[in-house]
Design a protein around this motif. Structure first.
Motif, PDB file in Angstrom:
ATOM      1  N   ASP A  63       4.098 -11.049 -38.755  1.00  0.00           N
ATOM      2  CA  ASP A  63       4.263 -12.490 -38.509  1.00  0.00           C
ATOM      3  C   ASP A  63       3.026 -13.259 -38.968  1.00  0.00           C
ATOM      4  OD1 ASP A  63       6.726 -12.054 -37.458  1.00  0.00           O
ATOM      5  OD2 ASP A  63       6.227 -12.582 -35.387  1.00  0.00           O
ATOM      6  N   ARG A  69       4.903 -18.997 -38.535  1.00  0.00           N
ATOM      7  CA  ARG A  69       4.523 -19.599 -37.257  1.00  0.00           C
ATOM      8  C   ARG A  69       3.019 -19.846 -37.260  1.00  0.00           C
ATOM      9  NH1 ARG A  69       8.373 -15.782 -35.365  1.00  0.00           N
ATOM     10  NH2 ARG A  69       9.938 -16.651 -33.946  1.00  0.00           N
ATOM     11  N   GLY A  73       1.793 -19.779 -31.846  1.00  0.00           N
ATOM     12  CA  GLY A  73       3.194 -19.367 -31.723  1.00  0.00           C
ATOM     13  C   GLY A  73       3.355 -17.864 -31.805  1.00  0.00           C
ATOM     14  N   ARG A  77       4.666 -15.359 -28.742  1.00  0.00           N
ATOM     15  CA  ARG A  77       5.789 -14.457 -28.999  1.00  0.00           C
ATOM     16  C   ARG A  77       5.487 -13.043 -28.524  1.00  0.00           C
ATOM     17  NH1 ARG A  77       8.671 -12.951 -34.842  1.00  0.00           N
ATOM     18  NH2 ARG A  77      10.469 -11.899 -33.907  1.00  0.00           N
TER      19      ARG A  77
END
Length: 289
Positions: A63, A69, A73, A77
């Motif tokens: 990610d 993101r 964020g 998560r």
């Protein structure tokens, strides 16, 4: 147990952003969270908490690199309340902060998913007996020390060396029940058995539950129950540590018993003058699996 451990690693993947309820999982497979954590750390070579952190950061890295993101964020998560806390965990695993990895694409260190398989080799012959004991107490001189998995624990060594020679003889004369002789007792061990985590070490002897604790000595109480007793002989402490590891890799997976909370005890039956070889008994508290 092997199925339970593999179910545990599956749940880690399904809930990477949440706290894992190990006790609830253990109940569904007929064991305890305490035993499950101890077996995981023994077989995986790392605490469950460390494995969870490494897997979170392995997946989170994708990610971070993708950049879809913002870093807060990504942190949320994966169960972190702030970008700072996430950054510390990320750096501890990858050796670089998430901002650096987003910019440079690395460095990244991957923790593969673990799968447990049982291979019964019988490579470590284990002389074992099961003993039912009423409650007894362990008395002697206690200290808080860090856990050391391999080799001599220097903190324990210093604790024992600080005791006067006549104190060893006095303690040995006090013992009035099994396990006999001078004992090395480890109590309050972290269920994850993390290297460096603190435990209570006691150098002492076993007393009947009705025997009062002599003045000036510390005590560890044990509950009534069954003990698995493993006899070891050879180079010290290597033979003892090999047998300890084999309880997890060979004995528990092959026998209908599991660890219960309580101290582990090493009784020295015989040893060389320089303590390089010894015959010992390792006492572990167990209950039917």
């Amino acid at each position: 147990m092997i199925a339970a451990l593999n179910r545990l690693t599956d749940l880690v993947e399904e809930h990477l952003g949440e706290e894992l309820d190990v006790d609830a999982l253990a109940g569904t497979v007929g064991t305890t969270g305490y035993h499950l954590r101890r077996m995981f750390s023994s077989l995986a070579g790392m605490p469950l908490s460390e494995y969870v952190r490494r897997r979170r950061m392995t997946v989170a890295a994708a990610d971070v690199v993708r950049g879809e993101r913002d870093l807060l964020g990504v942190a949320v998560r994966y169960g972190y309340g702030s970008a700072e806390a996430f950054g510390r965990a990320f750096r501890a695993v990858h050796g670089a902060g998430p901002g650096d990895v987003r910019r440079d694409g690395g460095p990244l260190r991957t923790q593969p998913r673990l799968r447990f398989r049982l291979t019964v080799e019988g490579s470590t012959p284990m002389e074992t007996r099961l003993v039912d004991r009423p409650a007894f107490r362990l008395v002697g001189h206690a200290a808080r020390v860090p856990l050391v998995h391999e080799g001599v624990n220097p903190h324990i060594q210093r604790h024992i060396a600080a005791l006067p020679q006549e104190e060893h003889a006095r303690l040995k004369a006090l013992g009035d029940t099994e396990p006999a002789g001078l004992l090395q007792v480890s109590d309050g061990v972290d269920p994850d058995a993390r290297e460096g985590s603190e435990l209570t070490y006691l150098h002492g002897v076993a007393l009947d539950g009705a025997t009062p604790v002599p003045d000036g000595l510390d005590a560890v109480e044990t509950a009534a129950g069954t003990w698995a007793v493993f006899r070891t002989s050879g180079p010290h402490p290597q033979a003892l540590q090999t047998a300890w590891a084999a309880t997890a890799t060979e004995w528990f997976p092959s026998n209908p018993w599991r660890l219960r909370p309580g101290p582990s005890i090493v009784a020295f039956l015989d040893r060389s003058a320089d303590f390089t070889t010894a015959t010992c008994e390792l006492w572990l508290p167990v209950e039917p699996a």
